[in-house]
Design a protein around this motif. Structure first.
Motif, mmCIF file in Angstrom:
data_model
loop_
_atom_site.group_PDB
_atom_site.id
_atom_site.type_symbol
_atom_site.label_atom_id
_atom_site.label_comp_id
_atom_site.label_asym_id
_atom_site.label_seq_id
_atom_site.Cartn_x
_atom_site.Cartn_y
_atom_site.Cartn_z
ATOM 1 N N LEU A 298 5.084 -0.327 9.036
ATOM 2 C CA LEU A 298 6.094 -0.754 7.983
ATOM 3 C C LEU A 298 6.796 0.279 7.437
ATOM 4 C CD1 LEU A 298 3.899 -3.228 5.784
ATOM 5 C CD2 LEU A 298 6.014 -3.841 7.168
ATOM 6 N N SER A 299 6.680 1.667 8.322
ATOM 7 C CA SER A 299 7.257 2.557 7.930
ATOM 8 C C SER A 299 8.686 2.949 8.189
ATOM 9 C CB SER A 299 6.305 4.093 8.308
ATOM 10 O OG SER A 299 6.332 4.079 9.710
ATOM 11 N N ARG A 300 9.275 3.945 8.037
ATOM 12 C CA ARG A 300 10.761 3.982 7.777
ATOM 13 C C ARG A 300 11.453 3.687 9.277
ATOM 14 N NH1 ARG A 300 15.203 3.538 8.780
ATOM 15 N NH2 ARG A 300 17.075 4.260 7.567
ATOM 16 N N ILE A 305 11.019 -1.829 9.686
ATOM 17 C CA ILE A 305 11.957 -1.443 8.948
ATOM 18 C C ILE A 305 13.142 -0.421 9.668
ATOM 19 C CG2 ILE A 305 12.430 0.318 6.858
ATOM 20 C CD1 ILE A 305 10.574 -2.332 6.639
ATOM 21 N N VAL A 325 8.098 -9.006 7.626
ATOM 22 C CA VAL A 325 7.759 -7.972 6.928
ATOM 23 C C VAL A 325 6.652 -8.737 5.999
ATOM 24 C CG1 VAL A 325 8.317 -6.327 5.071
ATOM 25 C CG2 VAL A 325 9.314 -6.363 7.082
ATOM 26 N N VAL A 355 8.109 -0.255 -1.926
ATOM 27 C CA VAL A 355 9.032 -0.082 -1.076
ATOM 28 C C VAL A 355 9.158 1.455 -0.774
ATOM 29 C CG1 VAL A 355 11.596 -0.602 -0.522
ATOM 30 C CG2 VAL A 355 9.974 -2.469 -1.344
ATOM 31 N N SER A 359 8.097 2.302 2.810
ATOM 32 C CA SER A 359 9.259 1.995 3.906
ATOM 33 C C SER A 359 10.170 3.443 3.901
ATOM 34 C CB SER A 359 10.127 0.872 3.495
ATOM 35 O OG SER A 359 10.888 1.143 2.175
ATOM 36 N N TYR A 368 17.354 -2.399 0.953
ATOM 37 C CA TYR A 368 16.240 -2.048 -0.123
ATOM 38 C C TYR A 368 15.948 -3.336 -1.203
ATOM 39 C CZ TYR A 368 14.304 -0.069 -4.380
ATOM 40 O OH TYR A 368 13.230 0.248 -5.597
ATOM 41 N N LEU A 371 14.020 -6.045 0.736
ATOM 42 C CA LEU A 371 12.641 -5.675 0.916
ATOM 43 C C LEU A 371 11.840 -5.804 -0.508
ATOM 44 C CD1 LEU A 371 12.443 -2.557 3.159
ATOM 45 C CD2 LEU A 371 11.262 -4.642 3.471
#
Length: 379
Positions: A298-300, A305, A325, A355, A359, A368, A371
Motif C-alpha cells: 500500500l506504499s506510494r 497507490i 485497497v 493515508v 501511502s 487523497y 483514499l
C-alpha cells in the motif's frame, strides 16, 4: 562463465538460477539462511517442476552456495571472478547486498570485463537502487570501482508459489516466465540468458508487469481472503472476486495506455493471459502468502497507490483500485508482521493520518480524498 546470485530462495533457484544454468554459467548462490546453504551444498542437482499446461521438469546442476553472513570474504572473492551478478532478495535487502558487491569489485582485476549486475526484484529501477547503495558503500572509491561493472535494470515475471512440504531444494513454478533486460548497458556483449529479451526502453515492461501481474495477484489475494477462500485459483473461480480483479486491472490498463501508448487490445489480451495464469489450480498458491506485507503493497510507488495516483492525476477512473485497497485494509493475518502492524495503525490513527503515513500522499493529491474515504470505511 560464472554467475553469483544473491538469494537462494525459490525465485533464485526456480527462475533466475535456472535460466543462468541454461545459459552455461557456473552458479554460486549467496544467502544468509544456513540450513538452505547446507542443503544446496549437500545436493549435486535439483529439479524445477513446471506445473500446468505445457509444463516440464528442468534439472539444474553445476552449483554451490555460500553463507554471506558467515563468510563474506568468500562471497567477495567469487564476485571478483564472476561474469554476472544477480539478486532476488527483495528490494529492502539490496542495501545489505551492496557491500558484498563492492568488496568483490575492489578485488576485481581492473583489466577484466565489467561485472554484469542485474537486480531481479519486484520494483521499478531495482538495479539503479542497488547501484546507489553500492556507491554509498564504496564512498570516495566509487568512481574507480564503477568502471569495473555495468548495471542493467530488469523486469522479471514468474509465479513461484509456496512450496509443498518435503520438496527439499526442488522448486515448483508455473510454465510462463518473462525476463526483460535493458540492452544498452551491455553494448555488444550481453549476458547469455536463454528466454530473456533485451529492450531499449524497459520502463513500459516493468510497469505493465507491476501494474498487471502484481496488482492483479494482490487484488485476487485480498478479495479472496475477504470471501473466505484459501487458494488463489479458488478465489479466481469466484465470479465476484474475478470481477473485482478485472475492474482493478482495467484501471491499471488505462494508465498504461495513456502513459506508454500500449494498444488497448494488446493489454486486454495480456490481462486475459495473466488471469489464466492465476487460475492455474496446479499452483499451490494461497491468499495468505500472496497477501503478506500489506503495508509495503500500500506504499506510494507500489502496485495499488502507484497506478491509482497516476490515474487520478490524469483524471482517469480508480474505483477498481480503491476497492482493492479496501480489501487490502481488511487483510488480517496474525502471523504476518505487517498485517498486525496495519491493524494497529488502523486502530490508532485517524483516516487522514493513516493515508499520509502509509501511502505517502498529501492532502492536495487528487487521490487523497478517495483514499481517506476507503480508510475511514475500513476503520
Amino acid at each position: 562463465m560464472k554467475a553469483v546470485h544473491f538469494g537462494a530462495g525459490n525465485i533464485g533457484r526456480g527462475f533466475v538460477g535456472l535460466l543462468l544454468h541454461e545459459g552455461g554459467y557456473e552458479l554460486v548462490f549467496s544467502d544468509v539462511a544456513a540450513p538452505l546453504v547446507d542443503a544446496i551444498n549437500a545436493a549435486d542437482q535439483y529439479t524445477v517442476h513446471e506445473v500446468g499446461v505445457g509444463g516440464r521438469d528442468h534439472v539444474v546442476t553445476g552449483f554451490r552456495a555460500l553463507n554471506s553472513a558467515q563468510d563474506p570474504d568468500a562471497v567477495a572473492a567469487e564476485v571478483a571472478a564472476a561474469d554476472v551478478a544477480t539478486t532476488a532478495v527483495g528490494p529492502t535487502v539490496l542495501r545489505f547486498i551492496a557491500p558484498l558487491l563492492v568488496a568483490g569489485l575492489r578485488r576485481r582485476d581492473p583489466g577484466a570485463a565489467p561485472l554484469q549486475v542485474m537486480a531481479c526484484e519486484n520494483a521499478i529501477g531495482a538495479t539503479d537502487t542497488l547501484r546507489g547503495e553500492m556507491q554509498a558503500a564504496a564512498g570516495d572509491d566509487w568512481d574507480e570501482l564503477a568502471a569495473r561493472a555495468v548495471f542493467a535494470n530488469t523486469a522479471v515475471d514468474r509465479i513461484v508459489p509456496g512450496q509443498p512440504d518435503g520438496a527439499g531444494i526442488d522448486v515448483t513454478v508455473e510454465p510462463f516466465f518473462e525476463w526483460a533486460i535493458e540492452r544498452a548497458p551491455f553494448g555488444d556483449t550481453p549476458p547469455n540468458i536463454p528466454g530473456a529479451h533485451f529492450v531499449d526502453d524497459l520502463s513500459p515492461y516493468i510497469e505493465r508487469k507491476l501494474f498487471t501481474v502484481n496488482t492483479g495477484h494482490a487484488t485476487a489475494a485480498y478479495l479472496g481472503a475477504q470471501a473466505g477462500h484459501e487458494k488463489i485459483a479458488e478465489a479466481l473461480a469466484d465470479e465476484s472476486v474475478a470481477a473485482g480483479v478485472e475492474a482493478a486491472l482495467e484501471d491499471t490498463s488505462r494508465i498504461l495506455v495513456a502513459k506508454h501508448e500500449f494498444a488497448p487490445e494488446e493489454l486486454a489480451e495480456y490481462r486475459a493471459t495473466i488471469l489464466d495464469r492465476f487460475r492455474n489450480d496446479a499452483l499451490p498458491d494461497t491468499v495468505r502468502r500472496v497477501g503478506r506485507q500489506p503495508l509495503r503493497k500500500l506504499s506510494r510507488h507500489e502496485r495499488f497507490i502507484g497506478p491509482a495516483a497516476e490515474a487520478a492525476e490524469r483524471g482517469l477512473p480508480v474505483d477498481g483500485l480503491l476497492a482493492a485497497v479496501g480489501a487490502a485494509l481488511a487483510f488480517d493475518d496474525p502471523e504476518d508482521e505487517q498485517s498486525v502492524e496495519m491493524r494497529r495503525l488502523l486502530g490508532e490513527l485517524d483516516a487522514p493520518e493513516f493515508v499520509r503515513r502509509v501511502s505517502g500522499l498529501d492532502a492536495d493529491h487528487p487521490l487523497y480524498a478517495g483514499l481517506v474515504d476507503v480508510v475511514a470505511a475500513a476503520r
